[in-house]
Design an enzyme around this catalytic site. Sequence first.
Site, PDB file in Angstrom:
ATOM      1  N   TYR A  12      20.490  49.244  26.791  1.00 31.16           N
ATOM      2  CA  TYR A  12      19.329  49.947  27.342  1.00 31.16           C
ATOM      3  C   TYR A  12      18.583  49.054  28.333  1.00 31.16           C
ATOM      4  O   TYR A  12      18.112  49.517  29.375  1.00 31.16           O
ATOM      5  CB  TYR A  12      18.395  50.389  26.215  1.00 31.16           C
ATOM      6  CG  TYR A  12      17.087  50.967  26.692  1.00 31.16           C
ATOM      7  CD1 TYR A  12      17.027  52.256  27.202  1.00 31.16           C
ATOM      8  CD2 TYR A  12      15.915  50.218  26.631  1.00 31.16           C
ATOM      9  CE1 TYR A  12      15.821  52.791  27.651  1.00 31.16           C
ATOM     10  CE2 TYR A  12      14.711  50.744  27.071  1.00 31.16           C
ATOM     11  CZ  TYR A  12      14.665  52.020  27.584  1.00 31.16           C
ATOM     12  OH  TYR A  12      13.480  52.543  28.030  1.00 31.16           O
ATOM     13  N   TYR A  72      13.371  48.451  18.072  1.00 29.03           N
ATOM     14  CA  TYR A  72      14.304  49.426  18.634  1.00 29.03           C
ATOM     15  C   TYR A  72      14.380  50.640  17.733  1.00 29.03           C
ATOM     16  O   TYR A  72      14.512  50.521  16.515  1.00 29.03           O
ATOM     17  CB  TYR A  72      15.697  48.807  18.760  1.00 29.03           C
ATOM     18  CG  TYR A  72      16.736  49.738  19.320  1.00 29.03           C
ATOM     19  CD1 TYR A  72      16.724  50.092  20.668  1.00 29.03           C
ATOM     20  CD2 TYR A  72      17.715  50.281  18.509  1.00 29.03           C
ATOM     21  CE1 TYR A  72      17.676  50.949  21.188  1.00 29.03           C
ATOM     22  CE2 TYR A  72      18.681  51.139  19.017  1.00 29.03           C
ATOM     23  CZ  TYR A  72      18.657  51.470  20.367  1.00 29.03           C
ATOM     24  OH  TYR A  72      19.602  52.317  20.875  1.00 29.03           O
ATOM     25  N   GLY A  76       7.985  58.865  15.049  1.00 31.02           N
ATOM     26  CA  GLY A  76       7.051  57.982  14.358  1.00 31.02           C
ATOM     27  C   GLY A  76       7.662  56.709  13.800  1.00 31.02           C
ATOM     28  O   GLY A  76       6.959  55.909  13.184  1.00 31.02           O
ATOM     29  N   GLY A 135       8.935  53.991  15.402  1.00 28.92           N
ATOM     30  CA  GLY A 135       8.429  52.786  16.066  1.00 28.92           C
ATOM     31  C   GLY A 135       7.026  52.446  15.602  1.00 28.92           C
ATOM     32  O   GLY A 135       6.714  51.294  15.305  1.00 28.92           O
ATOM     33  N   TYR A 169       2.900  51.303  23.549  1.00 29.08           N
ATOM     34  CA  TYR A 169       2.136  50.162  23.041  1.00 29.08           C
ATOM     35  C   TYR A 169       0.651  50.285  23.388  1.00 29.08           C
ATOM     36  O   TYR A 169      -0.210  49.984  22.558  1.00 29.08           O
ATOM     37  CB  TYR A 169       2.693  48.854  23.600  1.00 29.08           C
ATOM     38  CG  TYR A 169       4.125  48.571  23.206  1.00 29.08           C
ATOM     39  CD1 TYR A 169       4.622  48.900  21.947  1.00 29.08           C
ATOM     40  CD2 TYR A 169       5.010  47.981  24.107  1.00 29.08           C
ATOM     41  CE1 TYR A 169       5.937  48.645  21.591  1.00 29.08           C
ATOM     42  CE2 TYR A 169       6.323  47.715  23.756  1.00 29.08           C
ATOM     43  CZ  TYR A 169       6.779  48.055  22.499  1.00 29.08           C
ATOM     44  OH  TYR A 169       8.080  47.799  22.151  1.00 29.08           O
TER      45      TYR A 169
END
Length: 159
Positions: free
Chosen positions: A23, A85, A94, A96, A130
């Site tokens: 990725y 990841y 949800g 992460g 974030y």
Amino acid sequence: MIRTATAADVPVIHTMIRELAAYEKALDEARATEAQLREALFGERPAAYAHIAETDEGAVAGFALWFLNFSTWRGVHGIYLEDLYVRPELRGGGHGKALLTELARICVERGYERLEWSVLDWNEPSIAFYRALGARPQDGWTVFRLTDGELAKLGAAGA
């Protein structure tokens, strides 16, 4: 569900590290082996720790791999999140946030005052995620790295 990784999780963690590297357009740089991960996470002196996010059905959705750092300014440890990841098909569920919540909980429980990580500047979806959690970029700082030949050259200069 978030749980602490076990040695049995090493193969799936290794696979996800490679998925993350692909990725990030750097698959050729992901050279860690399962044996190295097993030693780092579960050897006699663990250097890193990992948590696994699972779906309600028990499938592995993602992982967080982290280690302790130390702040000379705060005088206490913190957590440095090396990798976060979540598999693409399971993003938005949800996982992460749950992984970051668990690391924040560990920080609070243990008196650690920082949870830090790096993100590629082109990774806008992650940056937005974030920021939505309240994390802020550390403007004015640039990450430096020595690897491979440059690291060997500098290390040999001190010998």
